[in-house]
Design a protein around this motif. Structure first.
Motif, PDB file in Angstrom:
ATOM      1  N   ASN A 112       0.813  -1.213   0.000  1.00 52.73           N
ATOM      2  CA  ASN A 112       0.000   0.000   0.000  1.00 52.73           C
ATOM      3  C   ASN A 112       0.854   1.273   0.000  1.00 52.73           C
ATOM      4  O   ASN A 112       0.346   2.353  -0.237  1.00 52.73           O
ATOM      5  N   GLY A 113       2.136   1.148   0.306  1.00 49.36           N
ATOM      6  CA  GLY A 113       3.000   2.324   0.382  1.00 49.36           C
ATOM      7  C   GLY A 113       2.865   3.070   1.689  1.00 49.36           C
ATOM      8  O   GLY A 113       3.217   4.236   1.799  1.00 49.36           O
ATOM      9  N   GLY A 114       2.356   2.407   2.704  1.00 46.80           N
ATOM     10  CA  GLY A 114       2.163   3.000   4.029  1.00 46.80           C
ATOM     11  C   GLY A 114       0.904   2.448   4.657  1.00 46.80           C
ATOM     12  O   GLY A 114       0.058   1.863   3.981  1.00 46.80           O
ATOM     13  N   PHE A 115       0.784   2.612   5.957  1.00 51.19           N
ATOM     14  CA  PHE A 115      -0.361   2.080   6.681  1.00 51.19           C
ATOM     15  C   PHE A 115      -1.542   3.019   6.534  1.00 51.19           C
ATOM     16  O   PHE A 115      -1.485   4.172   6.954  1.00 51.19           O
ATOM     17  N   GLY A 116      -2.607   2.520   5.920  1.00 54.50           N
ATOM     18  CA  GLY A 116      -3.810   3.320   5.719  1.00 54.50           C
ATOM     19  C   GLY A 116      -4.885   3.049   6.746  1.00 54.50           C
ATOM     20  O   GLY A 116      -5.986   3.546   6.643  1.00 54.50           O
ATOM     21  N   GLY A 117      -4.553   2.215   7.737  1.00 50.98           N
ATOM     22  CA  GLY A 117      -5.514   1.846   8.761  1.00 50.98           C
ATOM     23  C   GLY A 117      -6.153   0.505   8.449  1.00 50.98           C
ATOM     24  O   GLY A 117      -5.841  -0.130   7.449  1.00 50.98           O
ATOM     25  N   TYR A 118      -7.033   0.094   9.356  1.00 57.23           N
ATOM     26  CA  TYR A 118      -7.756  -1.150   9.125  1.00 57.23           C
ATOM     27  C   TYR A 118      -9.156  -1.031   9.704  1.00 57.23           C
ATOM     28  O   TYR A 118      -9.420  -0.180  10.549  1.00 57.23           O
ATOM     29  N   GLU A 119     -10.026  -1.865   9.196  1.00 54.18           N
ATOM     30  CA  GLU A 119     -11.401  -1.914   9.688  1.00 54.18           C
ATOM     31  C   GLU A 119     -11.763  -3.358   9.946  1.00 54.18           C
ATOM     32  O   GLU A 119     -11.457  -4.230   9.129  1.00 54.18           O
ATOM     33  N   VAL A 120     -12.404  -3.603  11.070  1.00 58.56           N
ATOM     34  CA  VAL A 120     -12.803  -4.952  11.459  1.00 58.56           C
ATOM     35  C   VAL A 120     -14.232  -5.209  11.007  1.00 58.56           C
ATOM     36  O   VAL A 120     -15.071  -4.308  11.034  1.00 58.56           O
ATOM     37  N   ASP A 121     -14.493  -6.471  10.609  1.00 60.39           N
ATOM     38  CA  ASP A 121     -15.825  -6.881  10.172  1.00 60.39           C
ATOM     39  C   ASP A 121     -16.337  -6.008   9.040  1.00 60.39           C
ATOM     40  O   ASP A 121     -17.463  -5.549   9.035  1.00 60.39           O
ATOM     41  N   TYR A 122     -15.474  -5.798   8.078  1.00 55.15           N
ATOM     42  CA  TYR A 122     -15.819  -4.879   7.016  1.00 55.15           C
ATOM     43  C   TYR A 122     -15.168  -5.332   5.725  1.00 55.15           C
ATOM     44  O   TYR A 122     -13.993  -5.664   5.693  1.00 55.15           O
ATOM     45  N   HIS A 123     -15.929  -5.354   4.655  1.00 61.09           N
ATOM     46  CA  HIS A 123     -15.354  -5.543   3.336  1.00 61.09           C
ATOM     47  C   HIS A 123     -16.215  -4.804   2.335  1.00 61.09           C
ATOM     48  O   HIS A 123     -17.361  -5.152   2.107  1.00 61.09           O
ATOM     49  N   ASP A 124     -15.640  -3.783   1.774  1.00 64.33           N
ATOM     50  CA  ASP A 124     -16.330  -2.941   0.807  1.00 64.33           C
ATOM     51  C   ASP A 124     -15.407  -2.799  -0.398  1.00 64.33           C
ATOM     52  O   ASP A 124     -14.300  -2.288  -0.268  1.00 64.33           O
ATOM     53  N   PRO A 125     -15.837  -3.254  -1.561  1.00 58.12           N
ATOM     54  CA  PRO A 125     -14.967  -3.171  -2.733  1.00 58.12           C
ATOM     55  C   PRO A 125     -14.600  -1.738  -3.125  1.00 58.12           C
ATOM     56  O   PRO A 125     -13.658  -1.531  -3.868  1.00 58.12           O
ATOM     57  N   ASP A 126     -15.331  -0.763  -2.610  1.00 60.78           N
ATOM     58  CA  ASP A 126     -15.011   0.631  -2.913  1.00 60.78           C
ATOM     59  C   ASP A 126     -13.955   1.211  -1.980  1.00 60.78           C
ATOM     60  O   ASP A 126     -13.440   2.293  -2.231  1.00 60.78           O
ATOM     61  N   LYS A 127     -13.644   0.504  -0.896  1.00 60.93           N
ATOM     62  CA  LYS A 127     -12.619   0.967   0.042  1.00 60.93           C
ATOM     63  C   LYS A 127     -11.257   0.584  -0.500  1.00 60.93           C
ATOM     64  O   LYS A 127     -10.992  -0.582  -0.773  1.00 60.93           O
ATOM     65  N   LEU A 128     -10.398   1.554  -0.638  1.00 58.94           N
ATOM     66  CA  LEU A 128      -9.043   1.329  -1.131  1.00 58.94           C
ATOM     67  C   LEU A 128      -8.049   1.794  -0.081  1.00 58.94           C
ATOM     68  O   LEU A 128      -8.295   2.766   0.629  1.00 58.94           O
ATOM     69  N   GLY A 129      -6.936   1.090   0.029  1.00 59.78           N
ATOM     70  CA  GLY A 129      -5.872   1.524   0.929  1.00 59.78           C
ATOM     71  C   GLY A 129      -6.118   1.247   2.399  1.00 59.78           C
ATOM     72  O   GLY A 129      -5.388   1.740   3.247  1.00 59.78           O
ATOM     73  N   ILE A 130      -7.149   0.475   2.699  1.00 60.60           N
ATOM     74  CA  ILE A 130      -7.463   0.117   4.085  1.00 60.60           C
ATOM     75  C   ILE A 130      -7.453  -1.405   4.186  1.00 60.60           C
ATOM     76  O   ILE A 130      -8.088  -2.083   3.379  1.00 60.60           O
TER      77      ILE A 130
END
Length: 95
Positions: free
Chosen positions: A19-37
């Motif tokens: 990713n070129g750096g830490f963009g964060g993370y989200e638990v219990d989440y998967h969205d194809p529109d989310k990039l870099g997380i």
């Protein structure tokens, strides 16, 4: 079977490099529109997760090379696929 705590840490490290750096993370989440997380599910008290994936738009050969070179560092099954409804987005990671 989910990732162990060590495998989770390694997966996060590899996905952060891609990713070129830490963009964060989200638990219990998967969205194809989310990039870099980094998206995970079922985070356990020891920090392990069921899966860790990252969506990358227009993945570069360099990003693919990092994944291909390092994917065996995580002993779980890996995923590398283009999203059907978004052919310019690639989902990579482990489950």
């Amino acid at each position: 079977m989910g990732l162990s705590r060590e495998a989770t840490n390694t997966a996060f490290e590899i996905l952060t490099e891609i990713n070129g750096g830490f963009g964060g993370y989200e638990v219990d989440y998967h969205d194809p529109d989310k990039l870099g997380i980094i998206m995970t599910n079922d985070m356990r008290s020891d920090g392990s997760v069921e899966r860790a994936v990252l969506n990358v738009r227009e993945i570069t050969p360099e990003q693919v090379e990092i994944f291909e070179k390092r994917k065996e560092e995580v002993p779980n099954s890996s995923i590398y696929r283009t999203l059907e409804d978004q052919p310019d987005v690639t989902c990579i990671g482990w489950f």
